[in-house]
Design a protein around this motif. Structure first.
Motif, PDB file in Angstrom:
ATOM      1  N   ASP A 218     -29.143  24.063  33.234  1.00 56.73           N
ATOM      2  CA  ASP A 218     -29.388  24.718  31.954  1.00 56.73           C
ATOM      3  C   ASP A 218     -28.996  23.815  30.791  1.00 56.73           C
ATOM      4  OD1 ASP A 218     -29.909  27.262  30.321  1.00 56.73           O
ATOM      5  OD2 ASP A 218     -27.828  26.813  29.792  1.00 56.73           O
ATOM      6  N   ALA A 219     -27.982  22.957  31.008  1.00 57.13           N
ATOM      7  CA  ALA A 219     -27.561  22.051  29.942  1.00 57.13           C
ATOM      8  C   ALA A 219     -28.670  21.085  29.554  1.00 57.13           C
ATOM      9  CB  ALA A 219     -26.321  21.268  30.385  1.00 57.13           C
ATOM     10  N   ALA A 220     -29.595  20.841  30.481  1.00 58.38           N
ATOM     11  CA  ALA A 220     -30.682  19.894  30.227  1.00 58.38           C
ATOM     12  C   ALA A 220     -31.935  20.570  29.675  1.00 58.38           C
ATOM     13  CB  ALA A 220     -31.024  19.139  31.508  1.00 58.38           C
ATOM     14  N   ARG A 221     -31.850  21.850  29.365  1.00 54.63           N
ATOM     15  CA  ARG A 221     -33.002  22.526  28.753  1.00 54.63           C
ATOM     16  C   ARG A 221     -33.313  21.871  27.414  1.00 54.63           C
ATOM     17  NH1 ARG A 221     -28.501  25.086  27.286  1.00 54.63           N
ATOM     18  NH2 ARG A 221     -28.341  25.896  25.147  1.00 54.63           N
ATOM     19  N   ILE A 222     -34.553  21.969  26.985  1.00 61.45           N
ATOM     20  CA  ILE A 222     -34.953  21.449  25.679  1.00 61.45           C
ATOM     21  C   ILE A 222     -35.384  22.627  24.823  1.00 61.45           C
ATOM     22  CG2 ILE A 222     -36.319  19.706  24.481  1.00 61.45           C
ATOM     23  CD1 ILE A 222     -37.017  18.509  27.201  1.00 61.45           C
ATOM     24  N   GLU A 223     -34.509  23.032  23.938  1.00 65.06           N
ATOM     25  CA  GLU A 223     -34.841  24.138  23.040  1.00 65.06           C
ATOM     26  C   GLU A 223     -35.909  23.692  22.045  1.00 65.06           C
ATOM     27  OE1 GLU A 223     -33.789  27.198  23.103  1.00 65.06           O
ATOM     28  OE2 GLU A 223     -31.932  27.193  24.281  1.00 65.06           O
ATOM     29  N   ALA A 224     -36.577  24.664  21.448  1.00 64.02           N
ATOM     30  CA  ALA A 224     -37.504  24.348  20.367  1.00 64.02           C
ATOM     31  C   ALA A 224     -36.748  23.595  19.274  1.00 64.02           C
ATOM     32  CB  ALA A 224     -38.125  25.623  19.810  1.00 64.02           C
ATOM     33  N   GLY A 225     -37.311  22.473  18.837  1.00 67.02           N
ATOM     34  CA  GLY A 225     -36.638  21.674  17.824  1.00 67.02           C
ATOM     35  C   GLY A 225     -35.596  20.734  18.386  1.00 67.02           C
ATOM     36  N   GLU A 226     -35.618  20.510  19.706  1.00 67.21           N
ATOM     37  CA  GLU A 226     -34.696  19.569  20.326  1.00 67.21           C
ATOM     38  C   GLU A 226     -35.465  18.464  21.045  1.00 67.21           C
ATOM     39  OE1 GLU A 226     -30.762  22.352  21.264  1.00 67.21           O
ATOM     40  OE2 GLU A 226     -32.052  21.688  22.928  1.00 67.21           O
ATOM     41  N   LYS A 227     -34.725  17.390  21.364  1.00 67.90           N
ATOM     42  CA  LYS A 227     -35.303  16.262  22.085  1.00 67.90           C
ATOM     43  C   LYS A 227     -34.459  15.944  23.314  1.00 67.90           C
ATOM     44  CE  LYS A 227     -37.345  13.860  18.078  1.00 67.90           C
ATOM     45  NZ  LYS A 227     -37.306  12.623  17.262  1.00 67.90           N
TER      46      LYS A 227
END
Length: 394
Positions: A218-227
């Motif tokens: 989950d720590a490696a998820r890419i939220e909207a507006g993230e890279k």
């Protein structure tokens, strides 16, 4: 005997019942859904009834999931749900059932992830003196988080301009650094990722020639507006020639709407897949390409012979007993130093080596050599303006 009614089909979205939980209520009732899971929900207690004493309230959590239906469940869809209820004015007497007023939730919006990829590398040319530093930047320009992302980097095995040779395929990349940042600030790390825990990096050599990076936690998820930014080093293949044009093509090929725990898309989790083509460098999309030009030593080897007995130069004729003096000249016509150069040479057929006759830049090599030319095994060489290898064994 309260019954909560929720018609899911009235919503603009395709929803499915998951669970119902009692949160607040002084009486010993247990809510269950006696209706269907995709149409009409009926929340009730079939044994005791949901009873709410005067001046009290009941709070019940009803959980539904957004189904993997396309359409209607696509990014931007506005939807809500409405619920009503019934109750008996006399306990356990259905004949006294009355209808309560209904309520509608605020509008919600369907969100989905969309990833773009930017492949970055060194400016100018590359050479054997240092590794090639590459960076992959996967940005979520969508509206929802992306989980378990897979990025494939196609490492070149042949250059774009044959017959030159070259590539970065043979040796596995090293020095990985992966992190999650905000799109607007790549320098501030929001979540540092641990290799082998938060993500995996798998290299497959020729003929596949791929580096596959897959996020796991989950720590490696890419939220909207993230890279998601992954940096690593590659090395030139030994046969890479000066002027070889090497192109890496990389792309984000798969991601999911929720964390899959490595199981892939299950239930209503949505899987997103993309195909790598030619890198589409003029477009902002899921793939990109980066090109480098190789600077490498360009060695030219010339061998000449003089008949020392007759003085013929260059030697073209020889008689039995004549002494022939061979000279090997190695020239580096490139702009990069050549290191670790070894020269080897065989004694011609029907000829006998003259003991202790090999020199390098005028200095003796491996003397005494017991009548065996050190060039047969090969000797390390250096330029005449550098300190040549000492005349030691080997």
């Amino acid at each position: 005997d309260v019954r909560i009614l929720n018609n899911l089909t009235a919503s603009a979205a395709d929803l499915q019942f998951v669970s119902v939980t009692k949160v607040v209520g002084s009486q010993p009732w247990v809510p269950v859904n006696t209706g269907t899971v995709t149409d009409d929900l009926v929340i009730a207690d079939v044994t005791n009834g949901i009873d709410i004493p005067a001046n009290e309230q009941a709070i019940i959590d009803v959980t539904v999931t957004l189904r993997n239906s396309d359409p209607p469940n696509v990014a931007g869809l506005l939807f809500n749900t409405s619920a009503t209820y019934t109750f008996n004015q006399v306990d356990n007497n259905p004949a006294t059932q009355s209808n309560g007023t209904g309520v509608t939730t605020a509008n919600m919006r369907v969100v989905e992830p969309e990833l773009t990829l930017d492949k970055r590398g060194p400016a100018g040319t590359v050479n054997f003196s240092a590794p090639i530093a590459y960076t992959l930047v996967a940005e979520n320009i969508g509206t929802g988080p992306a989980f378990d992302t897979t990025i494939v980097d196609q490492l070149p095995d042949v250059p774009d301009n044959p017959p030159l040779t070259g590539g970065t395929c043979n040796t596995a990349p090293v020095n990985f650094n992966a992190r999650i940042t905000a799109s607007a600030d790549e320098s501030a790390v929001l979540r540092a990722l641990v290799p082998g825990t938060d993500y995996s990096a798998t290299h497959t050599a020729a003929p596949t020639c791929e580096l596959v990076i897959t996020t796991i936690t989950d720590a490696a998820r890419i939220e909207a507006g993230e890279k998601l930014i992954v940096s690593y080093d590659v090395s030139l293949d030994p046969a890479s020639q000066s002027g070889a044009s090497l192109t890496n093509i990389a792309g984000a090929t798969r991601w999911f709407s929720l964390d899959t725990a490595g199981a892939g898309a299950t239930g209503e989790i949505r899987e997103y897949t993309r195909t790598i083509t030619n890198g589409t460098t003029t477009l902002v999309d899921h793939e990109d390409a980066f090109n480098v030009i190789v600077d490498a030593p360009v060695l030219d080897v010339q061998k000449t012979v003089v008949n020392m007995t007759t003085g013929q130069n260059p030697g073209s004729n020889a008689s039995p007993g004549d002494v022939l003096r061979y000279t090997i000249t190695v020239n580096n016509g490139g702009i990069i130093d050549a290191t670790g150069v070894t020269v080897s040479d065989a004694i011609p057929a029907n000829a006998t080596y003259v003991a202790d006759s090999v020199t390098l830049n005028g200095l003796p090599v491996s003397q005494p050599d017991a009548g065996v030319s050190p060039l047969i095994a090969g000797i390390d060489v250096s330029s005449s303006d550098l300190t040549p290898p000492l005349p030691a064994a080997g």
